[in-house]
Design a protein around this motif. Structure first.
Motif, mmCIF file in Angstrom:
data_model
loop_
_atom_site.group_PDB
_atom_site.id
_atom_site.type_symbol
_atom_site.label_atom_id
_atom_site.label_comp_id
_atom_site.label_asym_id
_atom_site.label_seq_id
_atom_site.Cartn_x
_atom_site.Cartn_y
_atom_site.Cartn_z
ATOM 1 N N ASP A 226 0.899 -1.189 -0.052
ATOM 2 C CA ASP A 226 0.124 -0.044 0.256
ATOM 3 C C ASP A 226 0.701 1.169 0.076
ATOM 4 N N THR A 227 2.057 1.188 0.090
ATOM 5 C CA THR A 227 3.054 2.285 0.076
ATOM 6 C C THR A 227 2.887 2.947 -1.271
ATOM 7 N N ALA A 228 2.616 4.284 -1.401
ATOM 8 C CA ALA A 228 2.297 5.110 -2.383
ATOM 9 C C ALA A 228 2.147 6.636 -1.904
ATOM 10 N N VAL A 229 2.087 7.288 -3.082
ATOM 11 C CA VAL A 229 1.666 8.702 -2.810
ATOM 12 C C VAL A 229 0.117 8.811 -3.166
ATOM 13 N N TYR A 230 -0.751 9.292 -2.191
ATOM 14 C CA TYR A 230 -2.001 9.184 -2.152
ATOM 15 C C TYR A 230 -2.718 10.554 -2.706
ATOM 16 N N TYR A 231 -3.305 10.521 -3.584
ATOM 17 C CA TYR A 231 -4.050 11.749 -3.979
ATOM 18 C C TYR A 231 -5.295 11.864 -4.177
ATOM 19 N N CYS A 232 -5.647 13.214 -3.733
ATOM 20 C CA CYS A 232 -7.336 13.563 -3.820
ATOM 21 C C CYS A 232 -7.694 14.234 -4.970
ATOM 22 N N LEU A 233 -8.839 13.996 -5.615
ATOM 23 C CA LEU A 233 -9.357 14.701 -6.662
ATOM 24 C C LEU A 233 -10.559 15.425 -6.539
ATOM 25 N N LEU A 234 -10.729 16.611 -7.096
ATOM 26 C CA LEU A 234 -12.190 17.191 -6.830
ATOM 27 C C LEU A 234 -12.562 17.064 -8.421
ATOM 28 N N ALA A 235 -13.916 16.501 -8.556
ATOM 29 C CA ALA A 235 -14.164 16.612 -9.754
ATOM 30 C C ALA A 235 -15.677 17.052 -9.945
ATOM 31 N N ILE A 236 -16.275 17.068 -11.143
ATOM 32 C CA ILE A 236 -17.727 17.670 -11.387
ATOM 33 C C ILE A 236 -18.557 16.643 -10.810
ATOM 34 N N ASP A 237 -18.507 15.386 -11.292
ATOM 35 C CA ASP A 237 -19.290 14.333 -10.835
ATOM 36 C C ASP A 237 -18.754 13.275 -10.514
ATOM 37 N N LEU A 238 -19.524 12.098 -10.165
ATOM 38 C CA LEU A 238 -19.003 10.766 -9.987
ATOM 39 C C LEU A 238 -18.126 9.989 -11.193
ATOM 40 N N VAL A 239 -18.627 10.480 -12.230
ATOM 41 C CA VAL A 239 -18.324 9.432 -13.649
ATOM 42 C C VAL A 239 -16.642 10.443 -13.828
ATOM 43 N N THR A 240 -16.646 11.441 -13.818
ATOM 44 C CA THR A 240 -15.509 12.233 -14.008
ATOM 45 C C THR A 240 -14.419 11.988 -12.954
ATOM 46 N N ALA A 241 -15.242 11.770 -11.704
ATOM 47 C CA ALA A 241 -13.960 11.303 -10.728
ATOM 48 C C ALA A 241 -13.299 10.121 -10.724
ATOM 49 N N VAL A 242 -14.275 9.221 -11.535
ATOM 50 C CA VAL A 242 -13.819 7.711 -11.650
ATOM 51 C C VAL A 242 -12.852 7.755 -12.623
ATOM 52 N N VAL A 243 -12.696 8.722 -13.735
ATOM 53 C CA VAL A 243 -11.879 8.583 -15.003
ATOM 54 C C VAL A 243 -10.811 9.507 -14.514
ATOM 55 N N GLY A 244 -10.606 10.313 -13.431
ATOM 56 C CA GLY A 244 -9.526 10.932 -13.356
ATOM 57 C C GLY A 244 -9.625 12.362 -13.668
ATOM 58 N N SER A 245 -10.564 12.945 -13.807
ATOM 59 C CA SER A 245 -10.829 14.418 -14.569
ATOM 60 C C SER A 245 -11.150 15.209 -13.608
ATOM 61 N N GLY A 246 -10.150 16.287 -13.136
ATOM 62 C CA GLY A 246 -10.601 17.436 -12.283
ATOM 63 C C GLY A 246 -9.301 18.047 -11.586
ATOM 64 N N PHE A 247 -9.597 18.528 -10.444
ATOM 65 C CA PHE A 247 -8.393 19.262 -9.789
ATOM 66 C C PHE A 247 -7.560 18.339 -8.940
ATOM 67 N N TRP A 248 -6.309 18.235 -9.028
ATOM 68 C CA TRP A 248 -5.620 17.211 -8.213
ATOM 69 C C TRP A 248 -4.847 17.903 -7.118
ATOM 70 N N GLY A 249 -4.924 17.049 -5.938
ATOM 71 C CA GLY A 249 -4.158 17.900 -4.689
ATOM 72 C C GLY A 249 -2.366 17.355 -5.123
ATOM 73 N N GLN A 250 -1.753 18.005 -4.138
ATOM 74 C CA GLN A 250 -0.095 17.571 -4.424
ATOM 75 C C GLN A 250 0.149 16.219 -3.882
ATOM 76 N N GLY A 251 -0.609 15.666 -3.127
ATOM 77 C CA GLY A 251 -0.467 14.191 -2.569
ATOM 78 C C GLY A 251 0.232 14.173 -1.439
ATOM 79 N N THR A 252 -0.011 12.951 -0.587
ATOM 80 C CA THR A 252 0.557 12.816 0.745
ATOM 81 C C THR A 252 1.097 11.224 0.671
ATOM 82 N N GLN A 253 2.203 11.457 1.255
ATOM 83 C CA GLN A 253 3.005 9.858 1.347
ATOM 84 C C GLN A 253 2.526 9.083 2.516
ATOM 85 N N VAL A 254 2.234 7.912 1.905
ATOM 86 C CA VAL A 254 2.080 6.760 2.960
ATOM 87 C C VAL A 254 3.183 5.725 2.800
ATOM 88 N N THR A 255 3.887 5.364 3.613
ATOM 89 C CA THR A 255 4.716 4.343 3.677
ATOM 90 C C THR A 255 4.293 3.396 4.655
#
Length: 121
Positions: free
Chosen positions: A89-118
């Motif tokens: 599960d070690t990875a950089v985890y990103y948050c995405l803000l999207a218009i709707d659920l469909v665009t969120a699932v395809v990865g279209s929107g505004f991305w955060g910078q990410g947070t590392q989880v080790t």
């Protein structure tokens, strides 16, 4: 500021839990869908889960069971609860803000910078 901001990452031992947070400074936050993705070293970014403005969720099949997405519209925040963490599960985890659920699932929107989880002992 449109870009969401993640927090809560860090180093955690295998088998433990961790909760990530993602805040968006938008007065209309409750109209947007949100999603969590992750990207491990040398791998493509992958969807973990998405949540619509009304609370409907969509999980990647491989992520069902140990990960839970939720949101608190009063705090403009979406959460990712991760249980029984594994080294893979070690990875950089990103948050995405999207218009709707469909665009969120395809990865279209505004991305955060990410947070590392080790995940390591």
């Amino acid at each position: 500021q449109v870009q969401p901001v993640e927090s809560g990452g860090g180093l955690v031992q295998p088998g433990r839990s961790l909760r990530l947070s993602c805040a968006a400074s938008r007065s209309d936050f409750n109209f947007y869908a949100m999603a969590w993705y992750r990207q491990a070293p040398g791998k493509q970014r992958e969807l973990i889960a998405a949540i619509a403005n009304d609370g409907r969720t969509n999980y990647a099949n491989a992520m069902k069971g140990r990960f839970t997405i939720s949101r608190d519209n009063t705090k403009n925040t979406v959460y990712l609860q991760m249980n029984s963490l594994k080294p893979e599960d070690t990875a950089v985890y990103y948050c995405l803000l999207a218009i709707d659920l469909v665009t969120a699932v395809v990865g279209s929107g505004f991305w955060g910078q990410g947070t590392q989880v080790t995940v390591s002992s």
